[in-house]
Enzyme design. Sequence first.
Site, PDB file in Angstrom:
ATOM      1  N   ILE A  13       0.843  -1.205   0.000  1.00 50.16           N
ATOM      2  CA  ILE A  13       0.000   0.000   0.000  1.00 50.16           C
ATOM      3  C   ILE A  13       0.875   1.250   0.000  1.00 50.16           C
ATOM      4  O   ILE A  13       0.565   2.245   0.649  1.00 50.16           O
ATOM      5  CB  ILE A  13      -1.007   0.013   1.176  1.00 50.16           C
ATOM      6  CG1 ILE A  13      -0.300  -0.308   2.498  1.00 50.16           C
ATOM      7  CG2 ILE A  13      -2.159  -0.922   0.914  1.00 50.16           C
ATOM      8  CD1 ILE A  13      -1.152  -0.110   3.722  1.00 50.16           C
ATOM      9  N   ASN A  15       2.975   3.934  -2.791  1.00 47.58           N
ATOM     10  CA  ASN A  15       2.454   4.856  -3.814  1.00 47.58           C
ATOM     11  C   ASN A  15       1.484   4.191  -4.772  1.00 47.58           C
ATOM     12  O   ASN A  15       0.370   4.666  -4.983  1.00 47.58           O
ATOM     13  CB  ASN A  15       3.622   5.437  -4.624  1.00 47.58           C
ATOM     14  CG  ASN A  15       4.339   6.517  -3.852  1.00 47.58           C
ATOM     15  OD1 ASN A  15       3.782   7.083  -2.917  1.00 47.58           O
ATOM     16  ND2 ASN A  15       5.569   6.796  -4.211  1.00 47.58           N
ATOM     17  N   VAL A  16       1.906   3.065  -5.370  1.00 43.47           N
ATOM     18  CA  VAL A  16       1.087   2.420  -6.415  1.00 43.47           C
ATOM     19  C   VAL A  16      -0.140   1.756  -5.804  1.00 43.47           C
ATOM     20  O   VAL A  16      -1.265   1.936  -6.283  1.00 43.47           O
ATOM     21  CB  VAL A  16       1.927   1.411  -7.232  1.00 43.47           C
ATOM     22  CG1 VAL A  16       1.037   0.634  -8.210  1.00 43.47           C
ATOM     23  CG2 VAL A  16       3.032   2.139  -7.998  1.00 43.47           C
ATOM     24  N   GLU A 146       1.846  -5.803 -17.341  1.00 44.33           N
ATOM     25  CA  GLU A 146       2.089  -4.736 -18.327  1.00 44.33           C
ATOM     26  C   GLU A 146       2.952  -3.606 -17.756  1.00 44.33           C
ATOM     27  O   GLU A 146       3.760  -3.019 -18.459  1.00 44.33           O
ATOM     28  CB  GLU A 146       0.754  -4.177 -18.831  1.00 44.33           C
ATOM     29  CG  GLU A 146       0.875  -3.159 -19.955  1.00 44.33           C
ATOM     30  CD  GLU A 146       1.581  -3.686 -21.202  1.00 44.33           C
ATOM     31  OE1 GLU A 146       2.779  -3.380 -21.372  1.00 44.33           O
ATOM     32  OE2 GLU A 146       0.946  -4.402 -21.992  1.00 44.33           O
ATOM     33  N   VAL A 149       7.284  -2.851 -17.754  1.00 46.11           N
ATOM     34  CA  VAL A 149       8.072  -2.042 -18.694  1.00 46.11           C
ATOM     35  C   VAL A 149       7.206  -0.866 -19.145  1.00 46.11           C
ATOM     36  O   VAL A 149       6.136  -1.068 -19.709  1.00 46.11           O
ATOM     37  CB  VAL A 149       8.503  -2.864 -19.938  1.00 46.11           C
ATOM     38  CG1 VAL A 149       9.351  -2.014 -20.879  1.00 46.11           C
ATOM     39  CG2 VAL A 149       9.257  -4.124 -19.531  1.00 46.11           C
ATOM     40  N   ASP A 219      18.236  -1.444 -13.744  1.00 47.49           N
ATOM     41  CA  ASP A 219      16.789  -1.354 -13.946  1.00 47.49           C
ATOM     42  C   ASP A 219      16.447  -1.442 -15.436  1.00 47.49           C
ATOM     43  O   ASP A 219      15.518  -2.151 -15.835  1.00 47.49           O
ATOM     44  CB  ASP A 219      16.257  -0.046 -13.352  1.00 47.49           C
ATOM     45  CG  ASP A 219      14.754   0.098 -13.540  1.00 47.49           C
ATOM     46  OD1 ASP A 219      14.025  -0.790 -13.076  1.00 47.49           O
ATOM     47  OD2 ASP A 219      14.322   1.077 -14.173  1.00 47.49           O
ATOM     48  N   LYS A 223      14.283  -4.543 -17.512  1.00 50.15           N
ATOM     49  CA  LYS A 223      13.167  -4.322 -18.449  1.00 50.15           C
ATOM     50  C   LYS A 223      13.470  -4.942 -19.807  1.00 50.15           C
ATOM     51  O   LYS A 223      12.592  -5.528 -20.446  1.00 50.15           O
ATOM     52  CB  LYS A 223      12.892  -2.819 -18.581  1.00 50.15           C
ATOM     53  CG  LYS A 223      12.308  -2.224 -17.303  1.00 50.15           C
ATOM     54  CD  LYS A 223      12.280  -0.712 -17.328  1.00 50.15           C
ATOM     55  CE  LYS A 223      11.762  -0.156 -16.012  1.00 50.15           C
ATOM     56  NZ  LYS A 223      11.865   1.296 -15.937  1.00 50.15           N
TER      57      LYS A 223
END
Length: 366
Positions: A13, A15-16, A146, A149, A219, A223
């Site tokens: 829980i 930011n996203v 999804e 990336v 990072d 991806k």
Amino acid sequence: MSTLRINVILFGIGNVGSTLINQVIESQKFFLEKRNIDLRFPIITNSTLAFFEKEGVKNQWEANFAQSAIPFRIEDIIEYVKEQQFENLIAVDATASSEIVNSYIPLIQNGFNIVTANKKANTLDLNFYNELRENLKVFDKTFLYETNVGAGLPVVQTINDLHFSGEKITKIRGVFSGSLSYIFNRFSSEETTFSKILADAEKNGYTEPDSREDLSGNDVARKLLILAREIEQKFEFSDIKIASLLLPELNEQHSKAQYAINKTLFDKPFNIAKITQAQNHVLRYVGELDVITQKLEVKLISVPKSTALGQLKGADNLIEIYTKSYGEIPIVIQGAGAGKEVTARGVLTDILKIADKIKIQEAVFQ
């Protein structure tokens, strides 16, 4: 037509995760009216505590979580959903945790579909990657990611659709990092030092809390690996050649405090790279998969200003997909590749795709 209740078990829980809950609450009426889907969050967790919603208490999750959350294990969650006879289960991973990734297979085996913003599951070794997909087949469950990336951009889906329609993808190249996009877009167009732009990127929240994570190139490499595996290329993370942007005296071996006070050391080498490139060229940090030569690389390149990569602005991501049918002209996907709003919206889109699939399955069995 009856309403389909979807039970979303949310891990994370931050930011996203919190943005996702608020987006669902905001659009709940819309989903009921337009899609006959009732999205509910019967269990919400952070890294150590879980809140089990009581029937009839809706949309007060923050107050409820603070008052009633209790320590949990994944086994407790699996047991609880069985006791309550919850159906149409989707586990949403909005964390960066390895522990939750290790629970994906047990969750699938116990009736959960999975939506994740967490890149770890798709970048672990191929044995785990393949075992996860075997279990999805055996238990007829869906796994969508999804947002791994390009946050909310339709990158994974587009590449997957092209590949499984028989299109031969020959190369994938792009700027996959919002923070590095912002840094080099500004550095190319302004007479400002690299360290000043890096400091701005940190202050604006574009980078990780320790910006060395962005500058290391890892990072971007993750991806790139996710997209390579999406077209059934059998690569491991160690196969990627990463040209890190860090300097020997500013790498991960030094303390965060040492790194913080020595950032001006970046200025000279990057300025040299800037002034020694060809005229009307700009610097971009890209990930590139060449399917023909079987090369995976993450590196700083110089491109003409007039190209799609050269015209990049802000913190946008840009992905070029080269295929046999399209030849030298790539398919270009561009847009905001970071941010809690677009990432949460991407996660929500994946949840709704699974809800639609469940609806179709239910219609077939009726």
